[in-house]
Design a protein around this motif. Structure first.
Motif, PDB file in Angstrom:
ATOM      1  N   ILE A   1       0.956  -1.429  -0.094  1.00  0.00           N
ATOM      2  CA  ILE A   1      -0.094   0.075  -0.496  1.00  0.00           C
ATOM      3  C   ILE A   1       1.215   1.129   0.141  1.00  0.00           C
ATOM      4  O   ILE A   1       0.324   2.596  -0.126  1.00  0.00           O
ATOM      5  CB  ILE A   1      -0.806  -0.231   0.878  1.00  0.00           C
ATOM      6  N   GLY A   2       1.604   1.603   0.687  1.00  0.00           N
ATOM      7  CA  GLY A   2       2.949   1.783   0.377  1.00  0.00           C
ATOM      8  C   GLY A   2       3.360   2.933  -0.773  1.00  0.00           C
ATOM      9  O   GLY A   2       3.167   4.332  -1.424  1.00  0.00           O
ATOM     10  N   ASP A   3       4.320   1.072  -1.916  1.00  0.00           N
ATOM     11  CA  ASP A   3       4.751   2.292  -2.888  1.00  0.00           C
ATOM     12  C   ASP A   3       3.843   2.398  -3.318  1.00  0.00           C
ATOM     13  O   ASP A   3       3.635   3.731  -4.733  1.00  0.00           O
ATOM     14  CB  ASP A   3       5.907   1.294  -3.150  1.00  0.00           C
ATOM     15  N   LEU A   4       2.637   1.994  -3.295  1.00  0.00           N
ATOM     16  CA  LEU A   4       1.268   2.021  -4.624  1.00  0.00           C
ATOM     17  C   LEU A   4       1.497   3.979  -4.283  1.00  0.00           C
ATOM     18  O   LEU A   4       0.417   4.679  -5.227  1.00  0.00           O
ATOM     19  CB  LEU A   4       0.087   1.189  -4.160  1.00  0.00           C
ATOM     20  N   ALA A   5       1.053   3.534  -3.183  1.00  0.00           N
ATOM     21  CA  ALA A   5      -0.094   5.057  -2.767  1.00  0.00           C
ATOM     22  C   ALA A   5       1.405   6.443  -3.218  1.00  0.00           C
ATOM     23  O   ALA A   5       0.764   7.600  -3.783  1.00  0.00           O
ATOM     24  CB  ALA A   5       0.219   5.189  -1.170  1.00  0.00           C
ATOM     25  N   ILE A   6       2.306   6.143  -3.220  1.00  0.00           N
ATOM     26  CA  ILE A   6       3.203   7.393  -4.086  1.00  0.00           C
ATOM     27  C   ILE A   6       3.624   7.188  -4.787  1.00  0.00           C
ATOM     28  O   ILE A   6       3.371   7.893  -5.232  1.00  0.00           O
ATOM     29  CB  ILE A   6       4.872   7.038  -3.378  1.00  0.00           C
ATOM     30  N   ASN A   7       3.607   5.844  -5.954  1.00  0.00           N
ATOM     31  CA  ASN A   7       3.667   6.234  -7.463  1.00  0.00           C
ATOM     32  C   ASN A   7       2.416   6.389  -8.075  1.00  0.00           C
ATOM     33  O   ASN A   7       2.136   6.634  -8.577  1.00  0.00           O
ATOM     34  CB  ASN A   7       4.144   4.606  -7.316  1.00  0.00           C
ATOM     35  N   GLY A   8       1.081   6.425  -6.914  1.00  0.00           N
ATOM     36  CA  GLY A   8      -0.226   6.329  -7.863  1.00  0.00           C
ATOM     37  C   GLY A   8      -0.433   8.422  -8.056  1.00  0.00           C
ATOM     38  O   GLY A   8      -0.916   8.130  -8.394  1.00  0.00           O
ATOM     39  N   THR A   9       0.361   8.405  -7.042  1.00  0.00           N
ATOM     40  CA  THR A   9       0.020   9.990  -6.592  1.00  0.00           C
ATOM     41  C   THR A   9       1.050  10.838  -8.171  1.00  0.00           C
ATOM     42  O   THR A   9       0.822  11.753  -8.294  1.00  0.00           O
ATOM     43  CB  THR A   9       0.203  10.918  -5.062  1.00  0.00           C
ATOM     44  N   VAL A  10       2.269   9.967  -7.609  1.00  0.00           N
ATOM     45  CA  VAL A  10       2.851  10.747  -8.688  1.00  0.00           C
ATOM     46  C   VAL A  10       2.621  10.534 -10.217  1.00  0.00           C
ATOM     47  O   VAL A  10       2.914  11.227 -11.207  1.00  0.00           O
ATOM     48  CB  VAL A  10       4.329  10.057  -8.931  1.00  0.00           C
ATOM     49  N   ASN A  11       2.274   9.372 -10.885  1.00  0.00           N
ATOM     50  CA  ASN A  11       1.375   9.448 -12.136  1.00  0.00           C
ATOM     51  C   ASN A  11       0.385  10.070 -12.320  1.00  0.00           C
ATOM     52  O   ASN A  11       0.450  10.264 -13.371  1.00  0.00           O
ATOM     53  CB  ASN A  11       0.695   7.739 -12.210  1.00  0.00           C
ATOM     54  N   ASP A  12      -0.601  10.450 -10.975  1.00  0.00           N
ATOM     55  CA  ASP A  12      -1.786  10.831 -11.374  1.00  0.00           C
ATOM     56  C   ASP A  12      -1.524  12.489 -12.437  1.00  0.00           C
ATOM     57  O   ASP A  12      -1.800  13.544 -12.991  1.00  0.00           O
ATOM     58  CB  ASP A  12      -2.397  11.515 -10.523  1.00  0.00           C
ATOM     59  N   LEU A  13       0.197  12.851 -11.063  1.00  0.00           N
ATOM     60  CA  LEU A  13       0.598  14.294 -12.096  1.00  0.00           C
ATOM     61  C   LEU A  13       1.034  13.598 -13.613  1.00  0.00           C
ATOM     62  O   LEU A  13       0.897  15.207 -14.294  1.00  0.00           O
ATOM     63  CB  LEU A  13       1.873  14.381 -11.421  1.00  0.00           C
ATOM     64  N   ALA A  14       2.021  13.419 -13.321  1.00  0.00           N
ATOM     65  CA  ALA A  14       3.168  12.505 -14.825  1.00  0.00           C
ATOM     66  C   ALA A  14       2.146  12.780 -15.916  1.00  0.00           C
ATOM     67  O   ALA A  14       2.225  13.133 -16.947  1.00  0.00           O
ATOM     68  CB  ALA A  14       3.483  11.523 -14.892  1.00  0.00           C
ATOM     69  N   MET A  15       0.817  12.750 -15.417  1.00  0.00           N
ATOM     70  CA  MET A  15      -0.386  12.346 -16.302  1.00  0.00           C
ATOM     71  C   MET A  15      -1.027  13.310 -17.297  1.00  0.00           C
ATOM     72  O   MET A  15      -1.648  13.633 -18.212  1.00  0.00           O
ATOM     73  CB  MET A  15      -1.749  10.573 -16.291  1.00  0.00           C
ATOM     74  N   GLY A  16      -0.627  14.247 -16.588  1.00  0.00           N
ATOM     75  CA  GLY A  16      -0.637  15.923 -17.090  1.00  0.00           C
ATOM     76  C   GLY A  16       0.239  16.186 -17.403  1.00  0.00           C
ATOM     77  O   GLY A  16       0.419  17.196 -17.746  1.00  0.00           O
ATOM     78  N   GLY A  17       1.451  15.237 -18.169  1.00  0.00           N
ATOM     79  CA  GLY A  17       2.869  15.703 -18.512  1.00  0.00           C
ATOM     80  C   GLY A  17       3.303  16.947 -17.284  1.00  0.00           C
ATOM     81  O   GLY A  17       4.100  17.664 -17.763  1.00  0.00           O
ATOM     82  N   ALA A  18       3.010  16.679 -15.938  1.00  0.00           N
ATOM     83  CA  ALA A  18       3.487  17.663 -14.568  1.00  0.00           C
ATOM     84  C   ALA A  18       4.851  16.629 -14.197  1.00  0.00           C
ATOM     85  O   ALA A  18       4.959  15.713 -14.273  1.00  0.00           O
ATOM     86  CB  ALA A  18       2.880  17.858 -13.419  1.00  0.00           C
ATOM     87  N   ARG A  19       5.567  17.494 -13.848  1.00  0.00           N
ATOM     88  CA  ARG A  19       7.041  17.268 -13.403  1.00  0.00           C
ATOM     89  C   ARG A  19       6.815  16.860 -11.304  1.00  0.00           C
ATOM     90  O   ARG A  19       6.943  18.269 -11.181  1.00  0.00           O
ATOM     91  CB  ARG A  19       8.196  17.807 -13.336  1.00  0.00           C
ATOM     92  N   PRO A  20       6.770  15.593 -11.086  1.00  0.00           N
ATOM     93  CA  PRO A  20       5.893  16.020  -9.454  1.00  0.00           C
ATOM     94  C   PRO A  20       6.970  16.459  -9.243  1.00  0.00           C
ATOM     95  O   PRO A  20       7.938  15.876  -9.089  1.00  0.00           O
ATOM     96  CB  PRO A  20       5.834  14.006  -9.787  1.00  0.00           C
ATOM     97  N   ARG A  21       6.851  17.040  -8.323  1.00  0.00           N
ATOM     98  CA  ARG A  21       7.852  17.322  -6.703  1.00  0.00           C
ATOM     99  C   ARG A  21       8.125  17.539  -5.198  1.00  0.00           C
ATOM    100  O   ARG A  21       8.783  16.463  -4.602  1.00  0.00           O
ATOM    101  CB  ARG A  21       7.632  19.200  -6.995  1.00  0.00           C
TER     102      ARG A  21
END
Lengths: 356, 362
Positions: free
Chosen positions: A89-109
């Motif tokens: 559940i931990g890496d899923l939470a990080i990756n999921g949020t990072v991916n939601d940003l990345a799908m808009g072309g954003a660089r996650p910070r």
């Protein structure tokens, strides 16, 4: 991002013995704001996530942001079981949020993480989850800058729930949206489908199917960086999480009022995953993924984009799976082996196990 | 996945289709009995490519669909008891009862577990000795052996907190009932290969002989079905009415003798009500008296069920092959998977759910 996973999928250096604590399990007092809360923060959270912004321990993170457009997203994670082949559940939470940003072309910070812990959760378990969150955040090049922990009485939640929000910066010239699709655009999928959902379902307690399937949970931002580097003309990207590929393609078709034709035999699927889907009577097109993306691109740049994706470890099996058409606007069609075109609808009904 | 791709290869399907086209001279109505076959047909588009003379009608072979509404209501009443852990296949959870389904009962507090096999329910019973574990034992001849084995295992292991709510139905009596009814239009049958794997073929020979209809035991993959259709059409065109076996990789003439023995030990044949169709003589199974302690219907007395079937739903006519789902006025409007009026709209083997899920593009 320069750091890539090594050949066995892990990052070097993320192992750490469990600190000595006053209790073995989460106590209600760990969420009280008192001494036990401080111990939890000092011994478990800060050693994993600490950085100059978080370490100030103010009620808020104060961030310096480059000029430009910001992307902001939030997601909650309640997956059951909390550990599954290929992740937790931990890496899923990080990756999921990072991916939601990345799908808009954003660089996650920057990310926030909020934990709701069930009284009695072994601290060893929490420690393991935090370690994998640290590893995932490091891999994705994001910093956790603010957080919160609450403890609820036994039975009030299921072991651990995590909410994660994220902020990223959208570079100039990048404008991804599902409404951008044009006729004759091509639809690209980054790899095999249904791995995550079937890994979770087949590892669910009580299910006697031993399928040996691994979740694909991964942060896709470095793949997206590579893709945007080769073409700024990419129209839209989404990660096919809940509802799977079927839901994403329908969202694309509806938002753009275009038709999409999917060539099902081109969609890559791991034979073990296919087998598990057959046994459980589940359509893999509707099953969740956590490390895949679907991109729609103008046909002339499709080859370049696919080739770039294939050079990235998370895009090795990237392939064109369909096309945007002017017929049947808002509808996704799928061609069967007998040449019959059928409508691929939005999935209906709940997937019974919680998968994200 | 060689095993699967082999039975889905479109080239082979097209060759068989060409042969069906070549030999067909007259209109024929063929019923595929099994709901799994219905889904494979609609999903792959077989019904769209057959010559217009061949009409496929969908049969009653969906156990979830034919489970009587009072049995669903009874299941919900049992599941609501605080001492009960109610275990069911996922398919049953959203089947509408008179005023709710099992999932709604769960949201109201029932301890409901989705399992994939009765043996998982046995395990839950072992792990929860202070609770009553009830397994919803439904299905055709295919699931009966596993459900019988679970009872035998429970007895062997002395698990007194395990029982089954049984609703088992048998295929051959249903085919006989359809054939002997005045409104039968069907010229030939694709029998469910998975059922024949357990039962064997002898019962079907009686039916084929008495009613002069070809019956072909057919598998559930698209190419199995295409070949089954070819075999039925060939018999019809040649004026034969025999039992043939398309599903040779699984079906033996005498079936699975051991599985049948386990079923016969635990269950006995009884008259059975089919949802939408009515009561059919000797068409179901019930737990024998010797195992009555494992019969949830006897362990948990439920009385005064007020059964209420929606009037607009024509699932009975659909299960008898007399109408197709898209001929129902409520199809896709009032009745949808997220708001089903009948079980045929929610079961993964239901004809209405197949038509809803795989709509041809214009």
């Amino acid at each position: 991002m320069s750091d890539k996973k090594n050949s066995d999928g892990g990052y070097p250096g993320f192992s750490c013995p469990m600190p000595v604590m006053n209790h073995d399990t989460v106590q209600l007092a760990h969420g009280s704001g008192g001494k036990l809360s401080a111990e939890l923060l000092d011994k478990l959270f800060l050693p994993r996530f600490g950085n100059d912004i978080l370490n100030r321990l103010e009620d808020q993170a104060v961030l310096k942001m480059p000029v430009g457009r910001l992307a902001f997203t939030t997601d909650s994670f309640v997956v059951d079981p909390i550990f599954f082949p290929g992740g937790n559940i931990g890496d899923l939470a990080i990756n999921g949020t990072v991916n939601d940003l990345a799908m808009g072309g954003a660089r996650p910070r920057y990310l926030s993480v909020g934990f709701i812990l069930e009284e009695g959760l072994p601290l060893e378990t929490l420690h393991k989850i935090l370690l994998s969150m640290e590893e995932a955040a490091w891999g994705a090049g994001v910093r956790i800058v603010t957080g919160d922990t609450k403890v609820v009485p036994r039975g009030s939640c299921d072991k651990i729930f995590i909410n994660s929000s994220g902020i990223g910066v959208v570079p100039d010239g990048v404008n991804l949206s599902a409404s951008n699709l044009e006729v004759d655009d091509l639809v690209i999928l980054s790899g095999t489908i249904a791995d995550h959902g079937m890994a979770v379902m087949t590892s669910r307690e009580g299910l006697s199917l031993q399928a040996d399937i691994e979740s694909d949970t991964a942060a896709l931002n470095s793949l997206v960086d590579d893709m945007l580097l080769v073409s700024k003309e990419i129209r839209a990207m989404r990660d096919p999480t809940r509802g799977g590929l079927a839901a994403i393609l329908n969202e694309f078709a509806r938002s753009s009022a275009r038709g999409i034709v999917l060539e099902q035999e081109k969609v890559p699927i791991n034979p073990k995953v296919q087998g598990a889907c057959e046994i459980l009577g589940i359509d893999p097109l509707t099953v969740a993924n956590e490390g895949k993306l679907v991109a729609v691109v103008p046909a002339p740049v499709a080859d370049d984009v696919v080739e770039t994706m294939r050079r990235h470890p998370l895009g090795r099996k990237a392939v064109v799976i369909g096309k945007v058409v002017k017929d049947h606007p808002g509808v996704v069609a799928i061609k069967t082996g007998l040449g019959v075109s059928q409508i691929l609808d939005m999935p209906v009904g709940e997937q019974l196990p919680r998968i994200c | 996945m060689k095993f699967l791709s082999e039975y889905r290869d479109p080239k082979t399907a097209r060759l068989m289709l060409a042969e069906i086209r070549r030999i067909t001279t007259r209109p024929w109505v063929i019923m595929e009995v099994c709901g799994g076959q219905t889904h494979a047909i609609v999903r792959s588009g077989i019904d769209q490519v057959l010559p217009k003379e061949i009409s496929l009608v969908h049969g009653p072979g969906c156990p979830v669909c034919v489970t009587p509404i009072e049995t669903i209501d009874r299941a919900i009443e049992i599941a609501r008891r605080p001492e009960v852990i109610f275990c069911s296949f996922g398919d049953m959870l959203r089947v509408p009862g008179s005023d709710k389904d099992l999932l709604t009962a769960r949201s109201a507090g029932a301890d409901l577990r989705m399992v994939y096999s009765p043996l998982e329910a046995l395990e839950i019973a072992r792990d929860n000795p202070d609770r009553q574990v009830v397994f919803f034992a439904i299905g055709f001849e295919t699931t009966a052996p596993g459900n019988a084995m679970a009872v035998l295992q429970a007895e062997k292991q002395g698990l007194e907190n395990f029982s089954e709510l049984v609703c088992h139905v048998l295929v051959p009596p249903a085919i006989t009932a359809l054939l002997s009814s005045g409104d039968n239009l069907v010229n030939g049958y694709l029998a469910a290969g998975n059922v024949c794997t357990v039962t064997g073929l002898s019962e079907y020979e009686e039916i084929a002989g008495k009613y002069r209809v070809p019956i072909v035991a057919t598998g559930l993959e698209p190419n199995d079905i295409m070949e089954g259709i070819l075999m039925v059409v060939r018999q019809l065109e040649e004026g034969r009415a025999e039992v043939e076996n398309q599903y040779v990789r699984s079906v033996r003439y005498h079936g699975n003798v051991k599985a049948r023995e386990a079923v016969a030990e635990v269950f006995e044949v009884t008259d059975q009500k089919w949802r939408g169709i009515g009561e059919l003589p000797a068409s179901g199974l019930r737990i024998r008296n010797r195992f009555k302690d494992y019969d949830a219907a006897r362990r948990f007395a439920v009385c005064d069920l007020d059964v209420n079937e929606p009037e607009v739903c024509i699932s009975g006519t659909i299960l008898k092959g007399l109408k197709k789902p898209d001929q129902c006025p409520a199809f896709g409007t009032e009745c949808r998977p997220e708001h089903p009026l009948g079980a045929t709209m929610v079961s993964s083997e239901g004809a209405c759910s197949a038509y809803y899920k795989y709509k041809p593009l214009r």
